[in-house]
Each structure stands twice: as structure tokens, then as C-alpha cells.
Design a protein around this motif. Sequence first.
Motif, PDB file in Angstrom:
ATOM      1  N   HIS A 178      -3.958  -8.068   8.155  1.00  0.00           N
ATOM      2  CA  HIS A 178      -3.520  -6.977   8.960  1.00  0.00           C
ATOM      3  C   HIS A 178      -2.036  -6.544   7.580  1.00  0.00           C
ATOM      4  N   LEU A 179      -1.277  -7.257   6.579  1.00  0.00           N
ATOM      5  CA  LEU A 179      -0.519  -7.238   5.699  1.00  0.00           C
ATOM      6  C   LEU A 179      -1.323  -5.852   4.703  1.00  0.00           C
ATOM      7  N   THR A 180      -2.551  -6.319   4.954  1.00  0.00           N
ATOM      8  CA  THR A 180      -3.030  -5.824   3.554  1.00  0.00           C
ATOM      9  C   THR A 180      -3.386  -3.864   4.099  1.00  0.00           C
ATOM     10  N   LEU A 181      -4.016  -4.188   5.619  1.00  0.00           N
ATOM     11  CA  LEU A 181      -4.316  -2.646   6.060  1.00  0.00           C
ATOM     12  C   LEU A 181      -2.934  -1.567   6.312  1.00  0.00           C
ATOM     13  N   ASP A 182      -2.482  -2.598   8.092  1.00  0.00           N
ATOM     14  CA  ASP A 182      -1.345  -1.890   8.178  1.00  0.00           C
ATOM     15  C   ASP A 182      -0.410  -1.730   8.249  1.00  0.00           C
ATOM     16  N   VAL A 183       0.466  -2.325   6.511  1.00  0.00           N
ATOM     17  CA  VAL A 183       1.349  -2.625   6.084  1.00  0.00           C
ATOM     18  C   VAL A 183       1.030  -2.100   4.427  1.00  0.00           C
ATOM     19  N   GLU A 184       0.794  -3.076   4.134  1.00  0.00           N
ATOM     20  CA  GLU A 184       0.365  -2.926   2.088  1.00  0.00           C
ATOM     21  C   GLU A 184      -0.088  -0.784   2.619  1.00  0.00           C
ATOM     22  N   ARG A 185      -1.375  -0.850   2.817  1.00  0.00           N
ATOM     23  CA  ARG A 185      -2.043   0.834   2.426  1.00  0.00           C
ATOM     24  C   ARG A 185      -1.394   1.795   3.677  1.00  0.00           C
ATOM     25  N   PHE A 186      -1.063   1.907   4.913  1.00  0.00           N
ATOM     26  CA  PHE A 186      -0.824   2.469   5.704  1.00  0.00           C
ATOM     27  C   PHE A 186       0.468   3.161   5.460  1.00  0.00           C
ATOM     28  N   LEU A 209      -7.464 -21.619   7.400  1.00  0.00           N
ATOM     29  CA  LEU A 209      -7.392 -19.940   6.942  1.00  0.00           C
ATOM     30  C   LEU A 209      -8.043 -19.088   8.217  1.00  0.00           C
ATOM     31  N   ARG A 210      -8.766 -19.826   9.031  1.00  0.00           N
ATOM     32  CA  ARG A 210      -9.635 -19.026   9.900  1.00  0.00           C
ATOM     33  C   ARG A 210      -8.897 -19.674  11.775  1.00  0.00           C
ATOM     34  N   ARG A 211      -7.940 -21.050  10.826  1.00  0.00           N
ATOM     35  CA  ARG A 211      -7.768 -21.375  12.426  1.00  0.00           C
ATOM     36  C   ARG A 211      -7.017 -20.822  12.723  1.00  0.00           C
ATOM     37  N   ALA A 212      -6.470 -20.547  14.189  1.00  0.00           N
ATOM     38  CA  ALA A 212      -5.927 -20.501  15.488  1.00  0.00           C
ATOM     39  C   ALA A 212      -4.873 -21.473  15.531  1.00  0.00           C
ATOM     40  N   VAL A 213      -3.266 -21.781  14.895  1.00  0.00           N
ATOM     41  CA  VAL A 213      -2.886 -22.321  16.093  1.00  0.00           C
ATOM     42  C   VAL A 213      -2.190 -22.385  16.902  1.00  0.00           C
ATOM     43  N   LEU A 214      -1.376 -20.769  16.762  1.00  0.00           N
ATOM     44  CA  LEU A 214      -0.423 -20.547  17.942  1.00  0.00           C
ATOM     45  C   LEU A 214      -1.492 -20.373  19.087  1.00  0.00           C
ATOM     46  N   PRO A 215      -0.711 -19.486  20.971  1.00  0.00           N
ATOM     47  CA  PRO A 215      -1.215 -19.008  21.420  1.00  0.00           C
ATOM     48  C   PRO A 215      -1.716 -17.673  21.733  1.00  0.00           C
ATOM     49  N   GLU A 219     -12.559 -12.844  -0.743  1.00  0.00           N
ATOM     50  CA  GLU A 219     -12.450 -11.934  -0.681  1.00  0.00           C
ATOM     51  C   GLU A 219     -10.725 -10.806  -0.002  1.00  0.00           C
ATOM     52  N   VAL A 220     -10.348 -11.443   1.247  1.00  0.00           N
ATOM     53  CA  VAL A 220      -9.562 -10.901   1.608  1.00  0.00           C
ATOM     54  C   VAL A 220      -8.162 -10.993   0.953  1.00  0.00           C
ATOM     55  N   PHE A 221      -7.963 -12.307   0.093  1.00  0.00           N
ATOM     56  CA  PHE A 221      -6.702 -12.018  -1.013  1.00  0.00           C
ATOM     57  C   PHE A 221      -6.894 -11.085  -1.926  1.00  0.00           C
ATOM     58  N   ALA A 222      -8.367 -11.087  -2.393  1.00  0.00           N
ATOM     59  CA  ALA A 222      -7.945  -9.910  -3.435  1.00  0.00           C
ATOM     60  C   ALA A 222      -7.851  -8.088  -2.949  1.00  0.00           C
ATOM     61  N   ASP A 223      -8.460  -8.239  -1.817  1.00  0.00           N
ATOM     62  CA  ASP A 223      -8.117  -6.806  -1.243  1.00  0.00           C
ATOM     63  C   ASP A 223      -6.253  -7.149  -1.424  1.00  0.00           C
ATOM     64  N   TYR A 224      -6.092  -7.584  -0.184  1.00  0.00           N
ATOM     65  CA  TYR A 224      -4.100  -8.155  -0.304  1.00  0.00           C
ATOM     66  C   TYR A 224      -3.578  -7.385  -1.315  1.00  0.00           C
ATOM     67  N   ARG A 225      -4.088  -8.330  -2.851  1.00  0.00           N
ATOM     68  CA  ARG A 225      -3.493  -8.331  -4.300  1.00  0.00           C
ATOM     69  C   ARG A 225      -3.656  -7.250  -4.421  1.00  0.00           C
ATOM     70  N   ALA A 226      -4.838  -6.151  -4.168  1.00  0.00           N
ATOM     71  CA  ALA A 226      -5.036  -4.968  -4.637  1.00  0.00           C
ATOM     72  C   ALA A 226      -4.420  -3.644  -3.505  1.00  0.00           C
ATOM     73  N   ASN A 267      -5.500 -15.671  13.310  1.00  0.00           N
ATOM     74  CA  ASN A 267      -5.384 -16.897  12.421  1.00  0.00           C
ATOM     75  C   ASN A 267      -4.518 -16.219  11.021  1.00  0.00           C
ATOM     76  N   CYS A 268      -4.147 -17.861  10.248  1.00  0.00           N
ATOM     77  CA  CYS A 268      -3.377 -16.721   8.540  1.00  0.00           C
ATOM     78  C   CYS A 268      -4.004 -15.917   7.917  1.00  0.00           C
ATOM     79  N   LEU A 269      -5.807 -16.331   8.281  1.00  0.00           N
ATOM     80  CA  LEU A 269      -6.179 -14.437   7.111  1.00  0.00           C
ATOM     81  C   LEU A 269      -6.489 -13.845   8.031  1.00  0.00           C
TER      82      LEU A 269
END
Length: 169
Positions: A48-56, A31-37, A90-97, A41-43
Motif C-alpha cells: 500500500h505504501l508503495t503504490l498508494d503513497v509513494e507512486r500515487f 510478514l504475511r501473517r495478519a495479527v490485527l482484526p 520483491e515487495v521491499f525492492a518495489d518500495y525502495r524503487a 499484514n505487514c507486507l
Amino acid sequence: MNAELEALRSALDRQREHVLGILEGLSEEDLRRAVLPSGWNCLALLRHLTLDVERFWFPGVIAGEPDVAGQLAAGAEAHWYVPEGMSAEEVFADYRAAIVRADGVLAAAAPEQKPVAWPVEIWPTWRLPDVRHILIHVLTEVACHSGHLDAARELIDGTTWLGGSPYAG
């Protein structure tokens, strides 16, 4: 909830499920490994989806909750990183919340309702006029990012969202 918003939220829920589903089963390390240039990473994308999308967009822009809108507009770039010491769980729980909180905002909204807050310091000349347009914008963004996660997951272990992959060992 209005039938139009319910249909849009239902489509958004499918994308949210896609985001969580494509990440299911990955180790903390993967989850923490960057695979794109670009280096994300996925986490970090989930953060970003938690803070800049769902909460924002929902509590921040639609509902105008000051503790959300001000904090998020100030540090959007930092939201692509997971704070040191924050676990994947914690990141997953934050997203779900954040989803639960966002759905609460949507349940009280009408499609033509204007946003309570707008980050003019970020977008002085661009504005989404109502909840309907905000929800379509969010749906598009989450769908786009779920595709990014698909590509990252396939590069990590060959898994694809629709099941097995011919590339999986």
C-alpha cells in the motif's frame, strides 16, 4: 531542492526508514501473517505504501505521469494485497524503487507548485493545493502507518522500534 521541501523530505525519510527498520528481520511467513482484526499484514501495508503513497502522490499527482495516476486511482483497494507469487524481497525492492522515483519528483518540485493531476473521480470536492501540502499529507500517512507496523511487529515477536521490549522472551 528548496530548503523547506528538503526539511519535509528529511522527516519523511526518517519515517520511511522506520517502516523498513521495524520490518527488518521478520520471516516471509511473519510478514504475511495478519495479527490485527482488520486482516492486513505487514507486507500488504508495505505494498500500500508503495503504490498508494509513494507512486500515487509523487509521480502520479505531483508530476502527472499518466501511466501512474490512472492505474492507481482505478484499483486502490487491490493495492492492500500482495499479488500471488510476489516475494517479500520483491515487495521491499518495489518500495525502495518507488522512494527513489518519488525523490526524483520532489527534487524537481517547488513548495507552491500545483499538482499536475488530481483524481477527481476519488475526491471530487477535496484537493491538496500544492506540493507542500501533498508532502505534509504523505509524511502524516507514512508516520501513521509506521505506527501500525510497530503494533503489528510487537504482536508478532515483541520487538519495538526503540529496541528491546519487556515483552520479548
